[in-house]
Enzyme design. Structure first.
Site, PDB file in Angstrom:
ATOM      1  N   ARG A  96      32.786  28.202  30.824  1.00 58.62           N
ATOM      2  CA  ARG A  96      32.444  29.529  30.288  1.00 58.62           C
ATOM      3  C   ARG A  96      31.140  29.359  29.518  1.00 58.62           C
ATOM      4  NH1 ARG A  96      36.197  33.770  27.134  1.00 58.62           N
ATOM      5  NH2 ARG A  96      36.590  34.232  29.310  1.00 58.62           N
ATOM      6  N   HIS A 155      32.357  37.655  35.764  1.00 56.26           N
ATOM      7  CA  HIS A 155      33.662  37.088  35.369  1.00 56.26           C
ATOM      8  C   HIS A 155      34.590  37.145  36.593  1.00 56.26           C
ATOM      9  CE1 HIS A 155      36.739  35.629  32.891  1.00 56.26           C
ATOM     10  NE2 HIS A 155      36.968  36.646  32.078  1.00 56.26           N
ATOM     11  N   GLN A 175      38.575  36.845  36.464  1.00 55.95           N
ATOM     12  CA  GLN A 175      39.230  38.022  35.895  1.00 55.95           C
ATOM     13  C   GLN A 175      39.490  39.072  36.980  1.00 55.95           C
ATOM     14  OE1 GLN A 175      40.086  38.771  32.443  1.00 55.95           O
ATOM     15  NE2 GLN A 175      41.220  40.285  33.622  1.00 55.95           N
ATOM     16  N   ASN A 214      29.454  42.181  32.534  1.00 56.33           N
ATOM     17  CA  ASN A 214      29.897  41.113  33.436  1.00 56.33           C
ATOM     18  C   ASN A 214      31.156  41.474  34.251  1.00 56.33           C
ATOM     19  OD1 ASN A 214      31.351  41.034  31.000  1.00 56.33           O
ATOM     20  ND2 ASN A 214      30.844  38.901  30.524  1.00 56.33           N
ATOM     21  N   ASP A 268      36.591  47.794  28.864  1.00 59.30           N
ATOM     22  CA  ASP A 268      36.311  46.500  28.229  1.00 59.30           C
ATOM     23  C   ASP A 268      35.595  46.806  26.912  1.00 59.30           C
ATOM     24  OD1 ASP A 268      35.809  43.814  27.709  1.00 59.30           O
ATOM     25  OD2 ASP A 268      34.214  43.610  29.205  1.00 59.30           O
ATOM     26  N   SER A 279      29.930  42.862  24.181  1.00 56.95           N
ATOM     27  CA  SER A 279      30.495  41.610  24.679  1.00 56.95           C
ATOM     28  C   SER A 279      30.120  40.430  23.779  1.00 56.95           C
ATOM     29  CB  SER A 279      29.958  41.344  26.095  1.00 56.95           C
ATOM     30  OG  SER A 279      30.581  42.199  27.013  1.00 56.95           O
ATOM     31  N   MET A 280      30.709  39.276  24.076  1.00 57.09           N
ATOM     32  CA  MET A 280      30.361  38.064  23.336  1.00 57.09           C
ATOM     33  C   MET A 280      28.858  37.823  23.500  1.00 57.09           C
ATOM     34  SD  MET A 280      33.567  35.565  24.213  1.00 57.09           S
ATOM     35  CE  MET A 280      33.933  36.110  25.879  1.00 57.09           C
ATOM     36  N   CYS A 323      40.554  43.843  30.469  1.00 52.81           N
ATOM     37  CA  CYS A 323      40.574  42.385  30.624  1.00 52.81           C
ATOM     38  C   CYS A 323      41.065  41.686  29.368  1.00 52.81           C
ATOM     39  CB  CYS A 323      39.186  41.882  31.010  1.00 52.81           C
ATOM     40  SG  CYS A 323      37.910  42.400  29.849  1.00 52.81           S
ATOM     41  N   ARG A 376      46.037  36.099  35.441  1.00 53.70           N
ATOM     42  CA  ARG A 376      44.893  35.178  35.371  1.00 53.70           C
ATOM     43  C   ARG A 376      45.344  33.796  35.853  1.00 53.70           C
ATOM     44  NH1 ARG A 376      40.552  35.820  32.017  1.00 53.70           N
ATOM     45  NH2 ARG A 376      39.878  33.892  33.012  1.00 53.70           N
TER      46      ARG A 376
HETATM   47  N1  NVA Z   1      32.721  41.608  28.563  1.00 55.20           N
HETATM   48  C1  NVA Z   1      33.535  40.745  27.741  1.00 55.20           C
HETATM   49  C2  NVA Z   1      34.644  40.156  28.544  1.00 55.20           C
HETATM   50  C3  NVA Z   1      35.577  39.267  27.768  1.00 55.20           C
HETATM   51  C4  NVA Z   1      36.657  38.682  28.621  1.00 55.20           C
HETATM   52  C5  NVA Z   1      32.660  39.665  27.141  1.00 55.20           C
HETATM   53  O1  NVA Z   1      31.826  39.111  27.880  1.00 55.20           O
HETATM   54  O2  NVA Z   1      32.789  39.385  25.961  1.00 55.20           O
HETATM   55  N1   CP Z   2      39.876  38.136  29.592  1.00 53.34           N
HETATM   56  C1   CP Z   2      39.419  36.975  29.135  1.00 53.34           C
HETATM   57  O1   CP Z   2      38.637  36.260  29.769  1.00 53.34           O
HETATM   58  O2   CP Z   2      39.924  36.631  27.906  1.00 53.34           O
HETATM   59  P1   CP Z   2      39.425  35.437  26.994  1.00 53.34           P
HETATM   60  O3   CP Z   2      38.036  35.771  26.550  1.00 53.34           O
HETATM   61  O4   CP Z   2      40.396  35.388  25.846  1.00 53.34           O
HETATM   62  O5   CP Z   2      39.440  34.170  27.793  1.00 53.34           O
END
Ligand code: NVA
Ligand code: CP
Length: 305
Positions: free
Chosen positions: A103, A130, A133, A161, A222, A226-227, A262, A290
């Site tokens: 990741r 992703h 997912q 994503n 979602d 995002s992160m 997700c 998953r």
């Molecule tokens: N779009 C989110 C998905 C987390 C599973 C992210 O990238 O943070």
């Molecule tokens: N949906 C998903 O990928 O969750 P995590 O970020 O907790 O792995």
């Protein structure tokens, strides 16, 4: 030739169907506690540059239950692309392990990792996509409906994503996909065009949360930030406020509509607590799947498909 799982489009329609069938088969074996251990004496290196609950636990538990050992390498362990070059890590981890799951932030690092690894690499999320997912998601929809006929998916939120992997899947399996997002938050235009040129599925963008979800079999959302985008969260909250999935939206589709996310969810922002807890919500089936989808992906790519 090793096979990586970096994008859903790395696989043909028949291979995707085979993975989904195998996922159901392995799920049954695990539920029945059958002695199915294809990964005995195998190890999986899991590289995380970002946080995770589902991806980490589903890969680690899944690989263990199939007889193997999985190692967690967190954001502070390797410093991939910072403390050590991606291409060095690919070769080092390939020397110890049978498979790598990663990741990462930048998608180009995922491509580089796969290029320099001699063992299969699985994409556990990048800023771009992703794929694991969305394989779990389509498996869940199939289980709930019993088929994927005339499927209409309305994704409400950021064109991120998750959306990119849905668009990739749409060039392999047939459904209609609408991304309902604020202006300026659309997904990659090339991916959208690929879907519409594929003659397999149709995809469109809508900026209208009311019209966009009409006749949807599934409403999917979602997080709005995002992160890696959390510093934009405040600004996005204002921009996305009309795109919240609430009971009113679920009830306005004109049919029985499933709710998917997700996870992790930010309850009260992109979705209300009531919707997640409602009988329409299949988010926890999705999360469980998953593991089953990924087990099938790992078994298939370890066999070279
Ligand atoms: N779009 C989110 C998905 C987390 C599973 C992210 O990238 O943070
Ligand atoms: N949906 C998903 O990928 O969750 P995590 O970020 O907790 O792995």
């Amino acid at each position: 030739m090793k096979r990586d799982f970096l994008h859903i489009t790395d696989f043909e329609t028949n291979e995707i169907n085979e993975i989904l069938d195998l996922a159901i088969e392995i799920k049954t074996k695990l539920k029945n506690k059958e002695n199915y251990k294809p990964f005995q004496n195998h190890s999986l290196a899991m590289v995380f540059a970002k946080p995770s609950a589902r991806t980490r636990v589903s890969f680690e538990t899944g690989f263990f239950r199939l007889g193997g050992h999985a190692l967690y390498l967190g954001p502070n362990d390797i410093g991939i692309g910072k403390r050590e070059a991606v291409k060095d890590i690919g070769r080092v981890l390939s020397g110890y392990n049978d498979m790598i799951m990663a990741r990462l932030f930048e998608h180009k690092h995922m491509l580089e990792l796969a290029k320099y690894s001699s063992v299969p690499v699985i994409n556990g999320l990048t800023d771009f996509n992703h794929p694991c997912q969305i394989m779990a998601d389509i498996l869940t929809i199939y289980e709930k409906r019993g088929n994927l006929d005339n499927l209409k998916i309305a994704y409400v939120g950021d064109g991120n994503n998750i959306v990119h992997s849905w668009l990739n899947l749409a060039t392999r399996l047939s459904f209609h996909f609408t991304c309902i997002c604020p202006e300026g938050y659309e997904p990659d235009e090339d991916l959208l065009n690929l879907v519409n040129n594929s003659k397999i599925s149709t995809a469109e963008i809508s900026h209208d949360p009311i019209k966009g979800v009409l006749e949807a079999d599934v409403i999917y959302t979602d997080v709005w930030a995002s992160m890696g985008q959390k510093e934009e969260a405040k600004e996005r909250e204002e921009i996305f406020k009309n795109f919240q999935v609430n009971a009113n939206m679920i009830n306005s589709t004109g049919k029985e509509t499933l709710f998917m996310h997700c996870l992790p969810a930010e309850r009260g922002r992109e979705v209300t607590d009531k919707v997640i807890e409602s009988s329409n919500s299949i988010v926890f089936d999705q999360a469980e799947n998953r593991m089953h989808a990924q087990n099938a992906i790992m078994v298939k790519i370890s066999q070279g498909l």
